[in-house]
Design a protein around this motif. Structure first.
Motif, PDB file in Angstrom:
ATOM      1  N   GLU A 125     -14.282   0.124 -18.631  1.00 51.42           N
ATOM      2  CA  GLU A 125     -13.940  -0.749 -17.115  1.00 51.42           C
ATOM      3  C   GLU A 125     -12.940  -1.741 -17.761  1.00 51.42           C
ATOM      4  O   GLU A 125     -13.370  -2.569 -18.282  1.00 51.42           O
ATOM      5  CB  GLU A 125     -15.647  -0.945 -16.964  1.00 51.42           C
ATOM      6  CG  GLU A 125     -15.957   0.187 -16.436  1.00 51.42           C
ATOM      7  CD  GLU A 125     -17.304  -0.323 -15.801  1.00 51.42           C
ATOM      8  OE1 GLU A 125     -17.939  -1.250 -15.951  1.00 51.42           O
ATOM      9  OE2 GLU A 125     -17.937   0.454 -16.088  1.00 51.42           O
ATOM     10  N   HIS A 129     -11.463  -5.725 -16.327  1.00 51.17           N
ATOM     11  CA  HIS A 129     -12.606  -6.726 -15.185  1.00 51.17           C
ATOM     12  C   HIS A 129     -11.314  -8.479 -15.423  1.00 51.17           C
ATOM     13  O   HIS A 129     -11.006  -7.933 -16.469  1.00 51.17           O
ATOM     14  CB  HIS A 129     -13.770  -6.893 -15.824  1.00 51.17           C
ATOM     15  CG  HIS A 129     -14.955  -5.501 -15.667  1.00 51.17           C
ATOM     16  ND1 HIS A 129     -15.675  -5.114 -13.969  1.00 51.17           N
ATOM     17  CD2 HIS A 129     -15.500  -4.810 -16.124  1.00 51.17           C
ATOM     18  CE1 HIS A 129     -15.687  -3.551 -14.164  1.00 51.17           C
ATOM     19  NE2 HIS A 129     -16.302  -4.043 -15.297  1.00 51.17           N
ATOM     20  N   ARG A 130     -12.081  -9.004 -14.582  1.00 53.30           N
ATOM     21  CA  ARG A 130     -11.427 -10.136 -15.144  1.00 53.30           C
ATOM     22  C   ARG A 130     -12.314 -11.085 -13.696  1.00 53.30           C
ATOM     23  O   ARG A 130     -12.701 -11.204 -12.929  1.00 53.30           O
ATOM     24  CB  ARG A 130     -10.199 -10.220 -13.826  1.00 53.30           C
ATOM     25  CG  ARG A 130      -9.053 -11.325 -13.867  1.00 53.30           C
ATOM     26  CD  ARG A 130      -7.889 -11.238 -12.902  1.00 53.30           C
ATOM     27  NE  ARG A 130      -6.988 -10.634 -13.411  1.00 53.30           N
ATOM     28  CZ  ARG A 130      -6.390 -10.484 -14.369  1.00 53.30           C
ATOM     29  NH1 ARG A 130      -6.544 -11.610 -15.080  1.00 53.30           N
ATOM     30  NH2 ARG A 130      -5.516 -10.020 -15.054  1.00 53.30           N
ATOM     31  N   ARG A 141     -12.373  -7.033 -20.819  1.00 56.55           N
ATOM     32  CA  ARG A 141     -13.050  -4.942 -20.631  1.00 56.55           C
ATOM     33  C   ARG A 141     -14.552  -4.303 -21.091  1.00 56.55           C
ATOM     34  O   ARG A 141     -15.003  -5.430 -22.137  1.00 56.55           O
ATOM     35  CB  ARG A 141     -12.224  -3.262 -21.191  1.00 56.55           C
ATOM     36  CG  ARG A 141     -11.913  -3.937 -22.913  1.00 56.55           C
ATOM     37  CD  ARG A 141     -10.213  -2.702 -22.711  1.00 56.55           C
ATOM     38  NE  ARG A 141      -9.089  -3.817 -22.236  1.00 56.55           N
ATOM     39  CZ  ARG A 141      -8.257  -5.040 -22.755  1.00 56.55           C
ATOM     40  NH1 ARG A 141      -8.920  -5.796 -23.983  1.00 56.55           N
ATOM     41  NH2 ARG A 141      -7.356  -6.026 -22.438  1.00 56.55           N
TER      42      ARG A 141
END
Length: 74
Positions: free
Chosen positions: A54, A56-57, A65
């Motif tokens: 996954e 993400h930020r 991730r």
């Protein structure tokens, strides 16, 4: 040691090293930045396969991730 039970190992490096041979699955957070330190997570070799990722930020823009690795038995 009961089948189906989950144990979470939250480090440091020595605990990760000792627990890795007993693990069947690993949940790893990778952060896209370099940090100073003297302890590191274990290296997963060919006996492990990535089964989920996954991206993400963070609110500050830093990418990270969540990665799930599963032992293949190799």
């Amino acid at each position: 040691d009961s089948a189906g039970e989950t144990a979470w190992i939250l480090g440091g490096a020595e605990l990760y090293r000792e627990a890795l041979p007993l693990a069947h699955e690993a949940h790893v957070t990778e952060i896209a930045a370099d940090f100073e330190g003297d302890a590191f997570a274990p290296t997963f070799g060919t006996a492990w396969r990535e089964t989920a990722r996954e991206e993400h930020r963070a609110a500050n823009g830093l990418p990270y991730r969540f990665i799930t690795l599963t032992r293949t038995g190799v």
